[in-house]
Design an enzyme around this catalytic site. Structure first.
Site, PDB file in Angstrom:
ATOM      1  CB  SER A 166      50.082  45.788  46.605  1.00  0.00           C
ATOM      2  OG  SER A 166      49.591  45.265  45.387  1.00  0.00           O
ATOM      3  CG  HIS A 193      46.992  43.597  47.395  1.00  0.00           C
ATOM      4  ND1 HIS A 193      47.015  44.879  46.910  1.00  0.00           N
ATOM      5  CD2 HIS A 193      46.242  43.654  48.525  1.00  0.00           C
ATOM      6  CE1 HIS A 193      46.321  45.675  47.710  1.00  0.00           C
ATOM      7  NE2 HIS A 193      45.851  44.948  48.704  1.00  0.00           N
ATOM      8  CG  ASP A 284      43.790  47.468  50.144  1.00  0.00           C
ATOM      9  OD1 ASP A 284      42.745  47.823  50.725  1.00  0.00           O
ATOM     10  OD2 ASP A 284      44.359  46.388  50.359  1.00  0.00           O
TER      11      ASP A 284
END
Length: 355
Positions: A166, A193, A284
């Protein structure tokens, strides 16, 4: 940073209309104070040095010194947390976005392409939320020296790897992929992401730094060793029991979902699956990495010293999905050492754990 003090933001955009809009949207958040505005890259560098803002929102297509050039100068002279806000519709802006990430920007956000006031306000709230999150990220102007990596795991070799990242992920991915050989004997799946509209630009950018072919996966495509696959914008990337790529619309939460991807690898490949969680905010990837570990597969997470944001790797450690953090510089070697050099077979290996 004290919670009482406002988050001081410098807005950089060559369009007065856009700068006015960004200022108005950001200041609807009580925690944010816009302390300055710049219309070109050179002025941005000057104001960053003078004002020392907590966060900078940075356009990329600027007169004179462009966005990546301004970011590089700021990070060398007066480091700050930089959030790129750029037009997704312009390919040059998308490509410059990943140059900006290499220069030190933390995140990419597409400019709004809406006329509806309510949708614009919603976008503004998301932008302000990102700024507030960025304000909590430590400013890193120089990558710390990597620690010694742990030895690779023994036992079953890996037939497929999934990597989740991310905030700070694109430069980390570039670092890892640039050090992997064209002869990599397994497919590599990525869940980074990212704002919708930037995926194709990231694929183009990464293709320039790695010998591995990088592409957006097609639903039902047979995954090949020595290739890197990303999901389609707005979709999660999974693997079925036959080793075929599957795409499904993201169901909310981080997009694409690292947990969804890694869990599918654990189900399809069992002990011959491998997972990596790199730098990023949130949690995540932790559950998916734990699924791989419980299936007998190989798991790694990035260490704190080399992470831009340690949130996701920390979450993986907290649930015991992996034993210790790995320096980013050591990740390519560990991935290689974990791979089988037998032909890629696809699907669950004989003797793997049942679902």
């Amino acid at each position: 940073m004290s919670v009482q003090r406002p988050i001081r933001v410098l807005v950089v955009d060559d369009s007065p209309t856009m700068a006015n809009m960004l200022t108005a949207l950001l200041t609807e958040e009580p925690r944010i104070e816009v302390v300055g505005r710049a219309g070109d890259g050179n002025r941005a560098v000057q104001l960053a040095r003078l004002l020392r803002p907590d966060v900078i929102t940075m356009d990329l297509l600027l007169p004179g010194l462009d966005g990546p050039g301004a970011i590089a100068a700021i990070m060398s002279q007066s480091p700050a947390r930089i959030l790129v806000v750029s037009a997704v519709a312009e390919q040059r802006g998308v490509d410059l976005g990943f140059q900006a990430m290499s220069a030190g920007a933390l995140e990419l956000i597409g400019k709004p392409n809406v006329t509806n006031a309510e949708e614009l306000r919603r976008w503004g709230k998301e932008l302000a939320h990102s700024v507030c999150l960025m304000a909590e990220v430590p400013v890193i102007s120089r990558r710390p020296r990597a620690a010694t990596a742990p030895p690779p795991p023994t036992g079953a070799r890996v037939d497929i790897f999934g990597v989740v990242a991310s905030t700070g992920g694109p430069p980390a991915l570039a670092d890892v992929l640039s050090k992997l050989p064209r002869s990599l004997p397994v497919p590599l799946l990525i869940a980074q992401h990212i704002t919708v509209g930037f995926t194709q630009g990231m694929v183009r950018w990464l293709s320039q730094v790695t010998p591995l072919p990088v592409s957006i996966a097609k639903d039902g495509e047979r995954l090949e060793p020595g290739r890197v696959y990303f999901p389609l914008d707005g979709h999660d990337l999974l693997v079925d029991a036959a080793g075929l790529a599957r795409l499904q619309p993201s169901q909310g939460g981080p997009c694409p979902s690292g947990d969804v991807m890694l869990t599918s690898l654990a189900a399809a490949f069992g002990r011959r699956s491998g997972g990596v969680v790199l730098t990023g905010m949130g949690e995540d990837g932790a559950r998916g990495l734990l699924a791989i570990r419980r299936a007998g597969g190989v798991t790694f997470s990035q260490d704190e010293a080399s992470s831009v944001v340690f949130g996701m790797p920390r979450a993986a450690l907290d649930v015991k999905a992996t034993d210790q953090g790995v320096p980013l510089a050591s990740m390519p070697e560990l991935i290689l050492q974990s791979c089988t050099f037998a032909p890629f077979r696809g699907g669950r290996p004989e003797g793997g754990p049942t679902r």
